[in-house]
Design an enzyme around this catalytic site. Structure first.
Site, PDB file in Angstrom:
ATOM      1  N   ARG A 126       0.853  -1.185   0.000  1.00 17.73           N
ATOM      2  CA  ARG A 126       0.000   0.000   0.000  1.00 17.73           C
ATOM      3  C   ARG A 126       0.894   1.243   0.000  1.00 17.73           C
ATOM      4  O   ARG A 126       1.633   1.485   0.948  1.00 17.73           O
ATOM      5  CB  ARG A 126      -0.921   0.015   1.216  1.00 17.73           C
ATOM      6  CG  ARG A 126      -1.925   1.156   1.230  1.00 17.73           C
ATOM      7  CD  ARG A 126      -2.857   1.032   2.434  1.00 17.73           C
ATOM      8  NE  ARG A 126      -3.904   2.039   2.404  1.00 17.73           N
ATOM      9  CZ  ARG A 126      -3.770   3.267   2.904  1.00 17.73           C
ATOM     10  NH1 ARG A 126      -2.624   3.627   3.481  1.00 17.73           N
ATOM     11  NH2 ARG A 126      -4.767   4.129   2.832  1.00 17.73           N
ATOM     12  N   SER A 167     -12.699  -4.101  -0.151  1.00 20.37           N
ATOM     13  CA  SER A 167     -13.093  -3.542   1.138  1.00 20.37           C
ATOM     14  C   SER A 167     -14.602  -3.433   1.209  1.00 20.37           C
ATOM     15  O   SER A 167     -15.235  -2.870   0.311  1.00 20.37           O
ATOM     16  CB  SER A 167     -12.468  -2.157   1.329  1.00 20.37           C
ATOM     17  OG  SER A 167     -11.060  -2.230   1.405  1.00 20.37           O
ATOM     18  N   LYS A 209      -5.930   4.301  10.225  1.00 18.72           N
ATOM     19  CA  LYS A 209      -7.149   4.938   9.711  1.00 18.72           C
ATOM     20  C   LYS A 209      -8.106   5.212  10.876  1.00 18.72           C
ATOM     21  O   LYS A 209      -9.114   4.524  11.054  1.00 18.72           O
ATOM     22  CB  LYS A 209      -7.831   4.055   8.671  1.00 18.72           C
ATOM     23  CG  LYS A 209      -7.078   3.956   7.352  1.00 18.72           C
ATOM     24  CD  LYS A 209      -7.918   3.251   6.293  1.00 18.72           C
ATOM     25  CE  LYS A 209      -7.227   3.264   4.940  1.00 18.72           C
ATOM     26  NZ  LYS A 209      -8.078   2.636   3.885  1.00 18.72           N
TER      27      LYS A 209
END
Length: 216
Positions: free
Chosen positions: A42, A111, A141
């Site tokens: 990522r 997701s 997050k």
């Protein structure tokens, strides 16, 4: 069809503070040595040449350890480096597009946040796994939507594809999610935020061997 039997275990996600190869590769090697079975690369930085170089190097590392390499969001990059698959959000181009570009053997994850209907749709569209979360307060997050273990239990009764749990997961709280139905635990900070990354990964292994035992 991808080999979904491999979609189980510790799912490491690379941290945003390790984009340079000199920082990223040694840390990932330690995670793989510690038992991470899936690695998601990522990286939201715009330097595409650097991201491709990183992805190619990570692919080689994963091959050495028999782990899967999943690319976050970037279907083109996954195709270019021959990654095992891609992880997409609900707005990242769609499962059909990923399948068309990556082929029938690619692993496609999506997701689903805290939305079981989204996961049902993803399974019908051909996703190979679905991800729910966040389940606990997350450093990576903090504003992500809240999900609860009961969602995994309900999803397990509904879905046939493997499930990933994500968000603030540690060796201390992960067993609850596996018991509820998670096949994989996706982790950033409890791996890459540790001084000893390899040891941090090894602390997760008893959860998959015996969820009742956890990290004790």
């Amino acid at each position: 069809m991808p080999d979904r039997k491999r979609l189980r275990g510790l799912y490491a996600i690379t941290p945003s503070d390790a984009s340079h190869p000199g920082e990223l590769l040694p840390r990932v090697a330690a995670a793989l040595q510690g038992g991470a079975r899936i690695l998601q690369y990522r990286d939201k930085e715009p330097d595409r040449a650097r991201r491709r170089a990183n992805a190619e190097a990570l692919k080689k590392q994963c091959q050495v350890y028999g782990a899967l390499l999943i690319i976050n969001d970037d279907i083109e990059l996954a195709s270019e480096v021959g990654a095992d698959g891609v992880h997409i959000g609900k707005d990242d181009g769609g499962i059909a597009n990923a399948r068309r570009k990556l082929g029938s053997e690619a692993i496609i994850g999506i997701s689903c946040y805290n939305q079981l209907p989204l996961a049902v749709q993803a399974q019908a569209a051909g996703a190979d796994y679905v991800a729910f979360g966040r389940f606990f307060p997350s450093v990576t997050k903090p504003q992500a939507v809240q999900a609860y273990p009961e969602l995994l239990s309900e999803a397990r009764r509904t879905l046939k594809v493997p499930m990933v749990a994500i968000g603030g997961i540690t060796p201390e709280n992960g067993a609850t999610l596996i018991q509820a139905g998670a096949d994989m635990l996706a982790v950033v900070n409890a791996i890459f935020g540790q001084q000893d990354i390899e040891a941090g990964c090894r602390r997760f292994q008893p959860l998959f061997d015996n969820p009742e035992r956890g990290s004790q």
